[in-house]
Design a protein around this motif. Structure first.
Motif, PDB file in Angstrom:
ATOM      1  N   TYR A 107     -20.618 -39.806 127.486  1.00  0.00           N
ATOM      2  CA  TYR A 107     -21.671 -40.825 127.485  1.00  0.00           C
ATOM      3  C   TYR A 107     -21.075 -42.209 127.731  1.00  0.00           C
ATOM      4  CZ  TYR A 107     -25.435 -43.871 125.844  1.00  0.00           C
ATOM      5  OH  TYR A 107     -26.390 -44.851 125.745  1.00  0.00           O
ATOM      6  N   VAL A 108     -20.002 -42.536 127.013  1.00  0.00           N
ATOM      7  CA  VAL A 108     -19.366 -43.847 127.168  1.00  0.00           C
ATOM      8  C   VAL A 108     -18.838 -44.015 128.592  1.00  0.00           C
ATOM      9  CG1 VAL A 108     -17.464 -45.308 126.408  1.00  0.00           C
ATOM     10  CG2 VAL A 108     -18.807 -44.023 124.723  1.00  0.00           C
ATOM     11  N   ALA A 109     -18.224 -42.949 129.124  1.00  0.00           N
ATOM     12  CA  ALA A 109     -17.699 -43.013 130.493  1.00  0.00           C
ATOM     13  C   ALA A 109     -18.833 -43.210 131.492  1.00  0.00           C
ATOM     14  CB  ALA A 109     -16.921 -41.737 130.807  1.00  0.00           C
ATOM     15  N   ALA A 110     -19.943 -42.495 131.268  1.00  0.00           N
ATOM     16  CA  ALA A 110     -21.093 -42.621 132.171  1.00  0.00           C
ATOM     17  C   ALA A 110     -21.669 -44.029 132.143  1.00  0.00           C
ATOM     18  CB  ALA A 110     -22.167 -41.608 131.790  1.00  0.00           C
ATOM     19  N   GLN A 111     -21.707 -44.647 130.964  1.00  0.00           N
ATOM     20  CA  GLN A 111     -22.212 -46.013 130.855  1.00  0.00           C
ATOM     21  C   GLN A 111     -21.324 -46.981 131.646  1.00  0.00           C
ATOM     22  OE1 GLN A 111     -25.306 -45.087 129.622  1.00  0.00           O
ATOM     23  NE2 GLN A 111     -25.219 -47.099 128.657  1.00  0.00           N
ATOM     24  N   GLN A 112     -20.014 -46.812 131.535  1.00  0.00           N
ATOM     25  CA  GLN A 112     -19.097 -47.660 132.281  1.00  0.00           C
ATOM     26  C   GLN A 112     -19.228 -47.420 133.785  1.00  0.00           C
ATOM     27  OE1 GLN A 112     -17.085 -50.100 131.099  1.00  0.00           O
ATOM     28  NE2 GLN A 112     -18.081 -49.741 129.121  1.00  0.00           N
ATOM     29  N   TRP A 113     -19.362 -46.175 134.135  1.00  0.00           N
ATOM     30  CA  TRP A 113     -19.489 -45.792 135.537  1.00  0.00           C
ATOM     31  C   TRP A 113     -20.740 -46.421 136.139  1.00  0.00           C
ATOM     32  CZ3 TRP A 113     -19.410 -39.878 137.133  1.00  0.00           C
ATOM     33  CH2 TRP A 113     -19.213 -39.782 138.513  1.00  0.00           C
ATOM     34  N   GLN A 114     -21.862 -46.319 135.407  1.00  0.00           N
ATOM     35  CA  GLN A 114     -23.135 -46.844 135.906  1.00  0.00           C
ATOM     36  C   GLN A 114     -23.145 -48.359 135.987  1.00  0.00           C
ATOM     37  OE1 GLN A 114     -26.161 -45.085 133.387  1.00  0.00           O
ATOM     38  NE2 GLN A 114     -25.374 -43.033 133.791  1.00  0.00           N
TER      39      GLN A 114
END
Length: 379
Positions: A107-114
């Motif tokens: 989730y944290v990685a996806a937030q950074q990615w987005q």
């Protein structure tokens, strides 16, 4: 001979909120079991738009229990698809018994990615698993049929920034996906040469179509995002959560205030607008337990969590029916005072300003705006 009783017509307004929309699943499965009401119109946004489609189709098929079947199929398919997602609850969240994904690496990685890449870059093929789920679950010929109640879905036009309301006769897989299109996750949905994002930015859910186009005089709002939180958010997750709630409530608050002001003008001028003068508002608020959930849990479609929310929604509907079912057709059972107060005391006026009307009276159901009842959509 026993006197026959006719079901009372009622409109439903269904908020969106990602996985939290499973709360509405529970509300609806309980509500349709009560034969005291005839649902004549439904408005919905995002997850609320999908719940609205299931409700409309089930009612059109003439079997109230079909509503529960369709909703169960939809949310089960959401959970099955999400089981293969890299975004899952982290070990710490599970150990703490939390439904959030604050400690989820995915989730944290996806937030950074987005925050750095758009879905046009990291998802160039525009793969949207919701599309297949919607296509497999719903029959839009039935949803648009004469037997179905009126249905309104809200989406936001990317080019103009204006709200678009899709109505019965044009409801489809694409309109449903448009209403639930978060721009950080999906490509904008194209319809008739225009592109659309999530309807929550401009109508979550829309109320004016219910007022202007439905014969019902009672609106029941199923709320996902609370208007008020007493605790001050102090960490990043709490702040993000409150920003999300404020953003996706802004359009609803604006609409309630607009309708309240229109009611006041109509009263003052003696105009004939029965939908505004005679209307009544009711609400099933988000369960108390949902106030402890933060924004990351809206992205958690685990089957156990969805069932938990379903059970909260069913219990909330049961409570509302026992407390307020008798009010339908007679009086409002909900007055959003914190929303309507600005109509009486505009924010730009001094604190010693004495408004012409007051919300201090706790009596619900008066026909005048200065009593408590404002309109069918804001009383």
């Amino acid at each position: 001979m026993a006197k026959s009783t006719r079901a009372i017509p009622i409109d439903l307004a269904l908020q969106g909120g990602g996985a939290h929309g499973a709360f509405t699943w529970g509300v609806l499965t309980r509500f349709v079991e009560d034969r005291s009401f005839e649902i004549v119109a439904i408005s919905g946004t995002s997850a609320g738009a999908m719940n609205a489609v299931a409700l409309a189709q089930g009612l059109a098929e003439g079997r109230p229990e079909r509503v529960g079947e369709l909703l169960g199929e939809f949310w089960q398919r959401v959970a099955e698809v999400a089981a293969f997602s890299p975004v899952q609850r982290g070990v710490i969240d599970r150990m703490l018994g939390r439904w959030s994904m604050d400690f989820s690496f995915g989730y944290v990685a996806a937030q950074q990615w987005q925050s750095m890449l758009s879905p046009y870059q990291w998802n160039p093929l525009n793969i949207n698993p919701l599309r297949k789920i919607v296509e497999q679950t719903f029959d839009f010929d039935i949803v648009n049929s004469e037997a179905a109640p009126k249905i309104f879905q809200s989406a936001t036009n990317v080019r103009t920034g204006r709200r678009r309301i899709f109505r019965k006769g044009e409801i489809s897989t694409l309109t449903t996906l448009a209403s639930a299109c978060l721009p950080s996750l999906y490509h904008a949905v194209e319809l008739d040469g225009e592109h659309y994002w999530d309807g929550g930015y401009m109508g979550n859910p829309p109320l004016l179509p219910l007022l202007n186009e439905s014969d019902g005089r009672d609106i029941l709002l199923v709320q996902i995002n609370p208007f008020v939180r007493d605790a001050l958010p102090s960490n990043a997750a709490e702040i993000a959560n409150r920003i999300n709630e404020i953003t996706f409530n802004a359009s609803l608050i604006h609409e309630l205030r607009t309708v309240g002001l229109l009611k006041q003008i109509i009263d003052d001028e003696g105009l004939e607008r029965p939908a505004y003068v005679d209307g009544r508002l009711h609400a099933i608020p988000a369960a108390e337990a949902m106030l402890k959930l933060n924004v990351s849990s809206k992205m958690n479609p685990e089957p156990q969590f969805l069932r938990y929310l379903h059970d909260l929604g069913r219990a909330a509907a049961e409570h509302w029916l026992s407390e307020h079912a008798a009010d339908v057709g007679l009086r409002s059972s909900w007055v959003p005072r914190e929303v309507l107060e600005d109509i009486r005391t505009p924010a730009h006026l001094s604190s010693d300003y004495v408004p012409r009307t007051s919300l201090d009276d706790d009596t619900v159901g008066k026909d005048e705006i200065d009593g408590d009842e404002t309109t069918k959509a804001a009383e």
